[in-house]
Design a protein around this motif. Structure first.
Motif, PDB file in Angstrom:
ATOM      1  N   MET A 162      -6.946  -2.631 -11.600  1.00 24.22           N
ATOM      2  CA  MET A 162      -5.938  -3.289 -10.755  1.00 24.22           C
ATOM      3  C   MET A 162      -5.928  -2.609  -9.391  1.00 24.22           C
ATOM      4  O   MET A 162      -5.711  -1.396  -9.291  1.00 24.22           O
ATOM      5  N   PHE A 163      -6.151  -3.365  -8.333  1.00 29.44           N
ATOM      6  CA  PHE A 163      -6.272  -2.812  -6.995  1.00 29.44           C
ATOM      7  C   PHE A 163      -4.915  -2.794  -6.278  1.00 29.44           C
ATOM      8  O   PHE A 163      -4.082  -3.689  -6.454  1.00 29.44           O
ATOM      9  N   GLY A 164      -4.703  -1.794  -5.441  1.00 30.77           N
ATOM     10  CA  GLY A 164      -3.489  -1.699  -4.626  1.00 30.77           C
ATOM     11  C   GLY A 164      -2.325  -1.017  -5.312  1.00 30.77           C
ATOM     12  O   GLY A 164      -1.262  -0.854  -4.700  1.00 30.77           O
ATOM     13  N   TYR A 165      -2.522  -0.598  -6.557  1.00 34.15           N
ATOM     14  CA  TYR A 165      -1.433  -0.004  -7.328  1.00 34.15           C
ATOM     15  C   TYR A 165      -1.959   1.180  -8.141  1.00 34.15           C
ATOM     16  O   TYR A 165      -3.146   1.284  -8.426  1.00 34.15           O
ATOM     17  N   THR A 166      -1.028   2.049  -8.550  1.00 32.60           N
ATOM     18  CA  THR A 166      -1.385   3.153  -9.450  1.00 32.60           C
ATOM     19  C   THR A 166      -1.382   2.694 -10.898  1.00 32.60           C
ATOM     20  O   THR A 166      -2.008   3.312 -11.750  1.00 32.60           O
ATOM     21  N   THR A 170       5.428  14.676  -3.711  1.00 33.40           N
ATOM     22  CA  THR A 170       4.284  15.313  -3.084  1.00 33.40           C
ATOM     23  C   THR A 170       3.043  15.010  -3.914  1.00 33.40           C
ATOM     24  O   THR A 170       3.139  14.668  -5.092  1.00 33.40           O
ATOM     25  N   GLY A 171       1.883  15.120  -3.298  1.00 31.56           N
ATOM     26  CA  GLY A 171       0.643  14.839  -4.013  1.00 31.56           C
ATOM     27  C   GLY A 171      -0.320  14.040  -3.158  1.00 31.56           C
ATOM     28  O   GLY A 171       0.056  13.516  -2.106  1.00 31.56           O
ATOM     29  N   ARG A 172      -1.548  13.943  -3.649  1.00 38.75           N
ATOM     30  CA  ARG A 172      -2.578  13.190  -2.924  1.00 38.75           C
ATOM     31  C   ARG A 172      -3.419  12.368  -3.908  1.00 38.75           C
ATOM     32  O   ARG A 172      -4.633  12.270  -3.783  1.00 38.75           O
ATOM     33  N   LEU A 173      -2.754  11.796  -4.901  1.00 37.53           N
ATOM     34  CA  LEU A 173      -3.493  11.000  -5.883  1.00 37.53           C
ATOM     35  C   LEU A 173      -3.960   9.691  -5.263  1.00 37.53           C
ATOM     36  O   LEU A 173      -3.183   8.986  -4.618  1.00 37.53           O
ATOM     37  N   PRO A 174      -5.211   9.325  -5.468  1.00 37.45           N
ATOM     38  CA  PRO A 174      -5.736   8.086  -4.871  1.00 37.45           C
ATOM     39  C   PRO A 174      -5.466   6.871  -5.759  1.00 37.45           C
ATOM     40  O   PRO A 174      -5.149   6.997  -6.940  1.00 37.45           O
ATOM     41  N   PHE A 175      -5.577   5.692  -5.163  1.00 41.76           N
ATOM     42  CA  PHE A 175      -5.623   4.449  -5.923  1.00 41.76           C
ATOM     43  C   PHE A 175      -6.629   3.546  -5.221  1.00 41.76           C
ATOM     44  O   PHE A 175      -6.895   3.695  -4.025  1.00 41.76           O
ATOM     45  N   GLU A 176      -7.179   2.623  -5.967  1.00 38.91           N
ATOM     46  CA  GLU A 176      -8.284   1.813  -5.444  1.00 38.91           C
ATOM     47  C   GLU A 176      -7.806   0.592  -4.675  1.00 38.91           C
ATOM     48  O   GLU A 176      -6.799  -0.031  -5.043  1.00 38.91           O
ATOM     49  N   LEU A 177      -8.536   0.256  -3.626  1.00 40.11           N
ATOM     50  CA  LEU A 177      -8.333  -0.989  -2.897  1.00 40.11           C
ATOM     51  C   LEU A 177      -9.467  -1.955  -3.259  1.00 40.11           C
ATOM     52  O   LEU A 177     -10.587  -1.529  -3.570  1.00 40.11           O
ATOM     53  N   ALA A 178      -9.165  -3.225  -3.192  1.00 43.70           N
ATOM     54  CA  ALA A 178     -10.189  -4.217  -3.524  1.00 43.70           C
ATOM     55  C   ALA A 178     -11.358  -4.161  -2.553  1.00 43.70           C
ATOM     56  O   ALA A 178     -12.526  -4.306  -2.945  1.00 43.70           O
ATOM     57  N   ASN A 179     -11.059  -3.949  -1.261  1.00 38.11           N
ATOM     58  CA  ASN A 179     -12.111  -3.902  -0.245  1.00 38.11           C
ATOM     59  C   ASN A 179     -11.652  -2.969   0.874  1.00 38.11           C
ATOM     60  O   ASN A 179     -11.088  -3.416   1.875  1.00 38.11           O
ATOM     61  N   LYS A 180     -11.872  -1.699   0.678  1.00 35.03           N
ATOM     62  CA  LYS A 180     -11.396  -0.684   1.627  1.00 35.03           C
ATOM     63  C   LYS A 180     -12.005  -0.884   3.012  1.00 35.03           C
ATOM     64  O   LYS A 180     -11.327  -0.719   4.036  1.00 35.03           O
ATOM     65  N   GLN A 181     -13.284  -1.248   3.063  1.00 37.95           N
ATOM     66  CA  GLN A 181     -13.930  -1.435   4.355  1.00 37.95           C
ATOM     67  C   GLN A 181     -13.322  -2.601   5.118  1.00 37.95           C
ATOM     68  O   GLN A 181     -13.163  -2.545   6.339  1.00 37.95           O
ATOM     69  N   ALA A 182     -12.953  -3.657   4.404  1.00 42.53           N
ATOM     70  CA  ALA A 182     -12.334  -4.805   5.064  1.00 42.53           C
ATOM     71  C   ALA A 182     -10.979  -4.425   5.657  1.00 42.53           C
ATOM     72  O   ALA A 182     -10.606  -4.928   6.727  1.00 42.53           O
ATOM     73  N   ILE A 227      -1.850 -10.870   8.063  1.00 40.84           N
ATOM     74  CA  ILE A 227      -1.008 -10.206   7.070  1.00 40.84           C
ATOM     75  C   ILE A 227      -1.284 -10.741   5.660  1.00 40.84           C
ATOM     76  O   ILE A 227      -0.986 -10.056   4.671  1.00 40.84           O
ATOM     77  N   TYR A 228      -1.867 -11.935   5.562  1.00 42.14           N
ATOM     78  CA  TYR A 228      -2.235 -12.481   4.258  1.00 42.14           C
ATOM     79  C   TYR A 228      -3.665 -12.086   3.881  1.00 42.14           C
ATOM     80  O   TYR A 228      -3.963 -11.836   2.706  1.00 42.14           O
ATOM     81  N   ASP A 229      -4.553 -12.011   4.878  1.00 39.40           N
ATOM     82  CA  ASP A 229      -5.911 -11.522   4.621  1.00 39.40           C
ATOM     83  C   ASP A 229      -5.868 -10.099   4.082  1.00 39.40           C
ATOM     84  O   ASP A 229      -6.617  -9.746   3.161  1.00 39.40           O
ATOM     85  N   ALA A 230      -4.984  -9.291   4.651  1.00 38.53           N
ATOM     86  CA  ALA A 230      -4.881  -7.895   4.215  1.00 38.53           C
ATOM     87  C   ALA A 230      -4.487  -7.791   2.752  1.00 38.53           C
ATOM     88  O   ALA A 230      -4.950  -6.892   2.035  1.00 38.53           O
ATOM     89  N   TYR A 231      -3.646  -8.701   2.296  1.00 41.00           N
ATOM     90  CA  TYR A 231      -3.219  -8.672   0.893  1.00 41.00           C
ATOM     91  C   TYR A 231      -4.412  -8.843  -0.043  1.00 41.00           C
ATOM     92  O   TYR A 231      -4.520  -8.163  -1.067  1.00 41.00           O
ATOM     93  N   LYS A 232      -5.330  -9.748   0.319  1.00 37.57           N
ATOM     94  CA  LYS A 232      -6.519  -9.931  -0.509  1.00 37.57           C
ATOM     95  C   LYS A 232      -7.423  -8.702  -0.447  1.00 37.57           C
ATOM     96  O   LYS A 232      -7.996  -8.283  -1.462  1.00 37.57           O
ATOM     97  N   HIS A 233      -7.547  -8.097   0.736  1.00 40.31           N
ATOM     98  CA  HIS A 233      -8.390  -6.908   0.858  1.00 40.31           C
ATOM     99  C   HIS A 233      -7.831  -5.745   0.034  1.00 40.31           C
ATOM    100  O   HIS A 233      -8.587  -4.939  -0.504  1.00 40.31           O
ATOM    101  N   VAL A 234      -6.515  -5.646  -0.065  1.00 34.35           N
ATOM    102  CA  VAL A 234      -5.897  -4.535  -0.792  1.00 34.35           C
ATOM    103  C   VAL A 234      -5.847  -4.799  -2.282  1.00 34.35           C
ATOM    104  O   VAL A 234      -6.188  -3.937  -3.096  1.00 34.35           O
TER     105      VAL A 234
END
Length: 622
Positions: A1-5, A203-215, A514-521
């Motif tokens: 699942m992208f955009g969330y932990t 505090t922390g630096r835990l990552p989570f995945e984006l669907a298309n980080k480069q986009a 703002i809607y394109d970004a939602y798909k990228h994330v």
């Protein structure tokens, strides 16, 4: 699942227990985040009609998918609870750094129930939560608390917390972060205080995945170039929301004398209040600008007063007041002194009280005094004549300290009117909530939003109001066909608030970014049909909380002055009386609701994701 932990933290302060929950994945898809997802979770896990200050009452801190993604202006988070003012759904959001910090600490949200025996705060370090004693911090002002955390923790952190106002259960109390960012309105700060919870520290630096980080990176690059030539970009960096003050004052939008008259009726001009707004307040007092997470516009600023009775001492950062504070603490009480205004704003920030709530209550009290309804003795010897800045500061201090008459006024203007048994004709509230410095008599779309949003009295909940700015006067007051447009504007704002975007992006970012970004994330689409269904679903999920509490349309009220009863005699809105009933009827017709505020079954089925609401409103026959 992208955009969330992929997990939420649930805390029980009565037992001291924590639990990680993985909520259904379709909840993320259907409700995205922020107030929408918060409402779905609270509907599931918080019992109906529980005492707002009881053990079962819950508070949630929840960002959106954009928080931590680094997409521009996507760092906001929402605090959700039941409101102690109108006993229904409450949500309020804020910028700063806390939203991304929740995600970096490993969670998509933090939900709290129960009541601690002693003051505590929740500390989360990279997915590891613990309860810590907050006795030493209880009673500290907001700035003092931030300074104490810096000293005691020794790590980079971000906190969402209450001040003394919330600890003392004032319904005007908001939730603060980053010194003076506020999730205001509705009294959630008091709910947190009732739990003996100072706040949540992450505090922390835990990552989570984006669907298309480069986009996302590419889209930010495009926006960075686009914004350089946008007039609002430069204005926001130099003036923030103060840039709109003078224009709004002249248009009849800003509050004048507790909304009782127009500017022209006072005999004052824009020049009398010019030092309160851009560019003068920034030119004279600005120290340095700051921005929320991932925001290039940098619309915030701190200020310094170099000398005089309101001199700042430099120990705690002092914020440049935002537009709403300018409206209420300026022409709303006929104050022309920017230093008094800065001081009143700072007092509220340090107490953790919402400036709109306090400003509206202060203006009500001042009008009551000037009209002979409240005496000097009832106001602890203060004589707050219109324009007396020293008296206004003294009365604001009373409210922020909950001292003497301030203890009464810190319950809000409607409660104060009920306490004194007078002044009800001077109220400018929706369901007891003091209204923003935007007059619905100038933009009638506000009256529907103020009255019938699930969180009443808010100016940031979408609807026709901003569209009214683009209309001729004839169209603005034409109530025949408002419903579809009202719903569409509402849907856009529901998406913005749920995703964690700043509301200014709808006015600044071009096209569908703002809607394109939602798909990228997230990897999910947000096409026009998706947007409309999401907005209807989000609004309905929040409204369903109210329905479950036994509230209906008739329980959500506005005062006569708000609709122009009686109408103003001068200025741009002279003679205007609004038809709030028809605006509400039109909205419900377009949304798919009965006129009492109950959603149609086929609307609930059409939008999807609302099976829990269907089960409660339309249970199968036995």
């Amino acid at each position: 699942m992208f955009g969330y932990t992929g997990k939420m933290l649930f805390a029980n302060l009565s037992t001291g227990e924590f639990e990680d929950k993985c909520i259904p994945e379709d909840w993320y898809r259907d409700f995205i985040g922020g107030p929408a997802l918060g409402a779905r979770i609270m509907y599931e896990y918080m019992p109906a009609k529980c005492d707002v200050f009881g053990e079962d009452s819950m508070v949630g801190f929840i960002p959106g998918p954009f928080s931590g993604s680094n997409f521009f202006c996507g760092g906001r988070y929402t605090v959700v609870s039941k409101s102690p003012i109108y006993n229904g759904w409450n949500d309020a959001n804020a910028g700063g750094d806390f939203g991304p910090s929740i995600k970096a600490a490993g969670y998509d949200g933090v939900f709290v129930k129960g009541i601690s025996e002693k003051p505590v705060y929740i500390f989360i370090d990279s997915g590891k939560p613990e309860l810590r004693d907050a006795s030493a911090y209880w009673g500290l002002s907001c700035g003092e608390f931030e300074e104490a955390l810096k000293r005691d923790l020794g790590v980079k952190y971000s906190a969402s917390f209450i001040g003394p106002g919330g600890e003392k259960l004032s319904p005007l109390a908001c939730v603060m972060n980053d010194y003076h960012r506020a999730a205001g309105r509705g009294g959630t700060g008091a709910v947190i205080g009732s739990k003996k919870l100072k706040g949540v520290v992450c505090t922390g630096r835990l990552p989570f995945e984006l669907a298309n980080k480069q986009a996302v990176t590419d889209l930010n690059k495009f926006l960075g170039e686009f914004l350089k030539d946008h007039p609002m970009y430069a204005n926001m960096r130099t003036a923030g929301s103060t840039g709109a003050f003078i224009a709004n004052l002249l248009s009849g939008d800003a509050c004048v004398k507790n909304y009782s008259v127009s500017l022209e009726e006072t005999g004052k001009t824009e020049e009398d209040f010019s030092r309160l707004g851009a560019p003068k307040i920034s030119d004279e007092y600005m120290d340095e600008g700051y921005s929320c997470a991932a925001c290039p516009m940098k619309c915030g600023a701190t200020v310094k007063i170099a000398e005089g009775k309101y001199k700042t001492d430099g120990t705690i950062p002092v914020a440049r007041p935002e537009y709403e504070s300018l409206g209420w603490f300026g022409p709303g009480i006929m104050n022309e002194d920017p230093e008094a205004l800065i001081t009143m704003n700072h007092l509220c920030n340090e107490a953790g009280l919402d400036t709109i709530h306090v400003g509206g209550t202060l203006a009500w009290a001042i009008e009551c005094f000037n009209e002979g309804l409240l005496s000097k003795e009832e106001l602890d010897g203060i004589e707050p004549f219109w324009g007396d800045s020293d008296a206004a500061v003294a009365l604001t201090r009373k409210i922020c300290d909950l001292d003497g008459c301030g203890k009464i006024l810190a319950q809000g203007s409607r409660n104060a009117a009920n306490h004194y048994g007078k002044g009800h004709d001077f109220l400018f509230v929706a369901s007891g909530v003091e209204i923003a410095a935007h007059d619905p008599r100038r933009a009638p779309g506000y009256i529907r939003t103020y009255q019938l949003d699930p969180t009443p009295g808010r100016h940031t909940k979408g609807g026709l109001a901003k569209a009214n700015d683009r209309m001729s006067k004839e169209l603005r007051y034409n109530y025949r066909i408002t419903g579809h447009h009202d719903v569409q504007e509402m849907c856009v704002t529901e998406y913005i608030n749920a995703s964690g975007l700043c509301i200014f992006t709808a006015r600044v970012f071009p096209g569908n970014t703002i809607y394109d970004a939602y798909k990228h994330v997230t990897g999910n689409d947000m096409a026009p049909r998706d947007l409309r269904y999401f907005g209807m679903r989000s609004f309905t999920m929040r409204w369903a909380f109210n329905l479950r509490e036994g509230l209906r349309r008739s329980d959500f009220t506005v005062t006569g002055r708000m609709v122009g009863d009686p109408p103003l005699k001068g200025g741009p809105t002279a003679g205007m009386t609004l038809d709030e009933e028809r605006l509400g009827d039109n909205f419900y017709n377009a949304l798919g609701y009965y006129q009492d505020g109950t959603p149609y079954l086929d609307m609930l089925q059409l939008t999807g994701g609302l099976e829990c609401v269907i089960a409660d409103l339309y249970p199968p026959a036995p």
